[in-house]
Motif scaffolding. Sequence first.
Motif, PDB file in Angstrom:
ATOM      1  N   ALA A 247       0.846  -1.199   0.000  1.00 45.46           N
ATOM      2  CA  ALA A 247       0.000   0.000   0.000  1.00 45.46           C
ATOM      3  C   ALA A 247       0.873   1.236   0.000  1.00 45.46           C
ATOM      4  CB  ALA A 247      -0.918   0.005   1.217  1.00 45.46           C
ATOM      5  N   LEU A 248       0.401   2.277  -0.688  1.00 46.52           N
ATOM      6  CA  LEU A 248       1.094   3.558  -0.753  1.00 46.52           C
ATOM      7  C   LEU A 248       0.093   4.674  -0.473  1.00 46.52           C
ATOM      8  CD1 LEU A 248       3.179   2.961  -3.999  1.00 46.52           C
ATOM      9  CD2 LEU A 248       4.166   3.374  -1.736  1.00 46.52           C
ATOM     10  N   TYR A 249       0.503   5.631   0.374  1.00 49.60           N
ATOM     11  CA  TYR A 249      -0.344   6.777   0.687  1.00 49.60           C
ATOM     12  C   TYR A 249       0.471   8.055   0.468  1.00 49.60           C
ATOM     13  CZ  TYR A 249      -3.176   3.245   3.047  1.00 49.60           C
ATOM     14  OH  TYR A 249      -3.930   2.135   3.330  1.00 49.60           O
ATOM     15  N   ARG A 250      -0.117   8.998  -0.255  1.00 45.49           N
ATOM     16  CA  ARG A 250       0.587  10.258  -0.524  1.00 45.49           C
ATOM     17  C   ARG A 250      -0.153  11.407   0.158  1.00 45.49           C
ATOM     18  NH1 ARG A 250       3.490  11.493  -6.188  1.00 45.49           N
ATOM     19  NH2 ARG A 250       4.995  13.008  -5.386  1.00 45.49           N
ATOM     20  N   TYR A 251       0.619  12.239   0.889  1.00 44.28           N
ATOM     21  CA  TYR A 251       0.034  13.339   1.647  1.00 44.28           C
ATOM     22  C   TYR A 251       0.636  14.675   1.231  1.00 44.28           C
ATOM     23  CZ  TYR A 251      -1.028   9.436   4.806  1.00 44.28           C
ATOM     24  OH  TYR A 251      -1.447   8.242   5.331  1.00 44.28           O
ATOM     25  N   ARG A 252      -0.162  15.719   1.366  1.00 45.26           N
ATOM     26  CA  ARG A 252       0.336  17.094   1.275  1.00 45.26           C
ATOM     27  C   ARG A 252       0.326  17.673   2.677  1.00 45.26           C
ATOM     28  NH1 ARG A 252      -3.261  19.066  -1.697  1.00 45.26           N
ATOM     29  NH2 ARG A 252      -4.510  20.127  -0.102  1.00 45.26           N
ATOM     30  N   LEU A 253       1.464  18.191   3.115  1.00 45.66           N
ATOM     31  CA  LEU A 253       1.592  18.753   4.451  1.00 45.66           C
ATOM     32  C   LEU A 253       1.856  20.251   4.354  1.00 45.66           C
ATOM     33  CD1 LEU A 253       3.996  16.072   5.978  1.00 45.66           C
ATOM     34  CD2 LEU A 253       1.502  16.094   6.084  1.00 45.66           C
ATOM     35  N   GLU A 254       1.172  21.022   5.200  1.00 47.30           N
ATOM     36  CA  GLU A 254       1.382  22.468   5.265  1.00 47.30           C
ATOM     37  C   GLU A 254       1.654  22.864   6.715  1.00 47.30           C
ATOM     38  OE1 GLU A 254      -1.302  24.080   1.535  1.00 47.30           O
ATOM     39  OE2 GLU A 254      -2.240  23.930   3.519  1.00 47.30           O
ATOM     40  N   PHE A 255       2.723  23.638   6.938  1.00 48.70           N
ATOM     41  CA  PHE A 255       3.141  24.062   8.272  1.00 48.70           C
ATOM     42  C   PHE A 255       2.922  25.563   8.425  1.00 48.70           C
ATOM     43  CE2 PHE A 255       5.249  20.174   7.424  1.00 48.70           C
ATOM     44  CZ  PHE A 255       5.672  19.596   8.622  1.00 48.70           C
ATOM     45  N   VAL A 256       2.131  25.949   9.414  1.00 51.90           N
ATOM     46  CA  VAL A 256       1.892  27.359   9.722  1.00 51.90           C
ATOM     47  C   VAL A 256       2.404  27.615  11.138  1.00 51.90           C
ATOM     48  CG1 VAL A 256       0.159  29.153  10.069  1.00 51.90           C
ATOM     49  CG2 VAL A 256      -0.112  27.500   8.210  1.00 51.90           C
ATOM     50  N   PRO A 257       3.248  28.641  11.346  1.00 52.32           N
ATOM     51  CA  PRO A 257       3.795  28.881  12.686  1.00 52.32           C
ATOM     52  C   PRO A 257       2.710  29.292  13.683  1.00 52.32           C
ATOM     53  CG  PRO A 257       4.348  30.682  11.203  1.00 52.32           C
ATOM     54  CD  PRO A 257       3.749  29.603  10.353  1.00 52.32           C
ATOM     55  N   VAL A 258       2.842  28.801  14.912  1.00 55.60           N
ATOM     56  CA  VAL A 258       1.929  29.179  15.991  1.00 55.60           C
ATOM     57  C   VAL A 258       2.766  29.584  17.194  1.00 55.60           C
ATOM     58  CG1 VAL A 258       0.059  27.705  15.219  1.00 55.60           C
ATOM     59  CG2 VAL A 258       1.749  26.795  16.816  1.00 55.60           C
ATOM     60  N   GLN A 259       2.207  30.439  18.033  1.00 56.85           N
ATOM     61  CA  GLN A 259       2.908  30.919  19.211  1.00 56.85           C
ATOM     62  C   GLN A 259       2.619  30.004  20.393  1.00 56.85           C
ATOM     63  OE1 GLN A 259       5.110  33.434  19.298  1.00 56.85           O
ATOM     64  NE2 GLN A 259       4.816  33.633  17.082  1.00 56.85           N
ATOM     65  N   MET A 260       3.689  29.424  20.945  1.00 52.04           N
ATOM     66  CA  MET A 260       3.572  28.601  22.147  1.00 52.04           C
ATOM     67  C   MET A 260       4.780  28.894  23.024  1.00 52.04           C
ATOM     68  SD  MET A 260       2.254  24.916  20.694  1.00 52.04           S
ATOM     69  CE  MET A 260       2.045  24.285  22.372  1.00 52.04           C
ATOM     70  N   PRO A 261       4.702  28.576  24.327  1.00 53.46           N
ATOM     71  CA  PRO A 261       5.844  28.814  25.199  1.00 53.46           C
ATOM     72  C   PRO A 261       7.065  28.057  24.712  1.00 53.46           C
ATOM     73  CG  PRO A 261       3.879  28.318  26.490  1.00 53.46           C
ATOM     74  CD  PRO A 261       3.535  28.049  25.043  1.00 53.46           C
ATOM     75  N   ASN A 262       8.238  28.683  24.870  1.00 54.34           N
ATOM     76  CA  ASN A 262       9.485  28.017  24.488  1.00 54.34           C
ATOM     77  C   ASN A 262       9.704  26.790  25.345  1.00 54.34           C
ATOM     78  OD1 ASN A 262      10.154  29.886  22.497  1.00 54.34           O
ATOM     79  ND2 ASN A 262      11.160  31.246  23.965  1.00 54.34           N
TER      80      ASN A 262
END
Length: 266
Positions: A247-262
Motif C-alpha cells: 500500500a502507498l499513501y501520498r500526503y500534502r503537508l502544510e506548516f503554519v507557525p503558531v505561538q507557544m511557550p518556548n
Amino acid sequence: MLVIKVIWSSCLLVIFLIWSGEAFAGELSERLANFPQWEKLTSVQPASGDLIYPEWMAGSWQVTSTLVDLAAPLAPDIVTPGFEGNRRQLNQPVSFVVRFVKAQPHISSLKIFPQIDYKFQSLVADRAFNSLNLARAYLGDEAVLSVKVDPDSPNRQITFLRSSRQLVSIVTARATETVSDSKFITTEVFQQLFKGGSRPYLNSVESTTAYHKLLTTNPAIEADQVTAVYLSPQDPDYFKAGSRPAALYRYRLEFVPVQMPNIQKE
C-alpha cells in the motif's frame, strides 16, 4: 477498524529530517517522482541517535495533513486491511500541532564530556508531544492515552491506546538528500507492532518526505510525503509481495507557525 486506523495513521508519526545516512544523489527525488512505482530502498543506513532538523524548522507549527492519493500496487491479489476504507480520507484535511526544540545534553554526556561547549544544541522533534497530537487527531482524544519515548533510544516509542492496546514503533534505518538550503528530502524505515488485539500485527513502513521552506508564513513550509507499507515476514503473502509495497499513501503537508511557550527538550 480501530486497529486499521492506528496502523495507517502511525505512518505519519515520523516526519523528520535526518542528519546522516546521505542517499545517493537524486535517488529520493526520483523516488517521489516515480510514485507509485516503488521498490524497497537499499541505500538507507541503520538508525542511530536522534534526528536533527534545520534551524528554520524551530518552534511550534500547526500542521495540516491531507491524503491526496493512494495506491495498492499488488491488488487485487494482495490488499492491506483497511485500504479501501481509507479512500474516505481522500482530500479530508487533518490538523494537529507539532514542535521542534533544542536538545539538552544527557546527564551521562555531561559527566563524560564536561569540557564540551553545549551552547550550540541541535534542533530535534518533541517526539512524545508530536506523536500524541497526531494520533489523537486521527483517532480521537479518548482513544489515545499517551505516547512514551524510550529514554535510552529516541528511535523507539510506544503509543498506549484504550483497552490495554499498544502500538510499538521502532525506526530501523534512514537516509536524507539535500536539494538546496530551503529543500530537503528524508526517508525513515520503521517496524510497527500492534499489540492487544486477537493477535499481534506486524509490518514494515517507509516514510519519504520532501520539505520545502517557502517565502510566506501561511504556510511557511510545505511537504510532499509518501508512506509505503510492506508486508512482514510473518504474512502468508510475504514472498509473493517480494520487495514491493502492498500500500502507498501520498500526503500534502502544510506548516503554519503558531505561538507557544518556548520548550527545552530534556
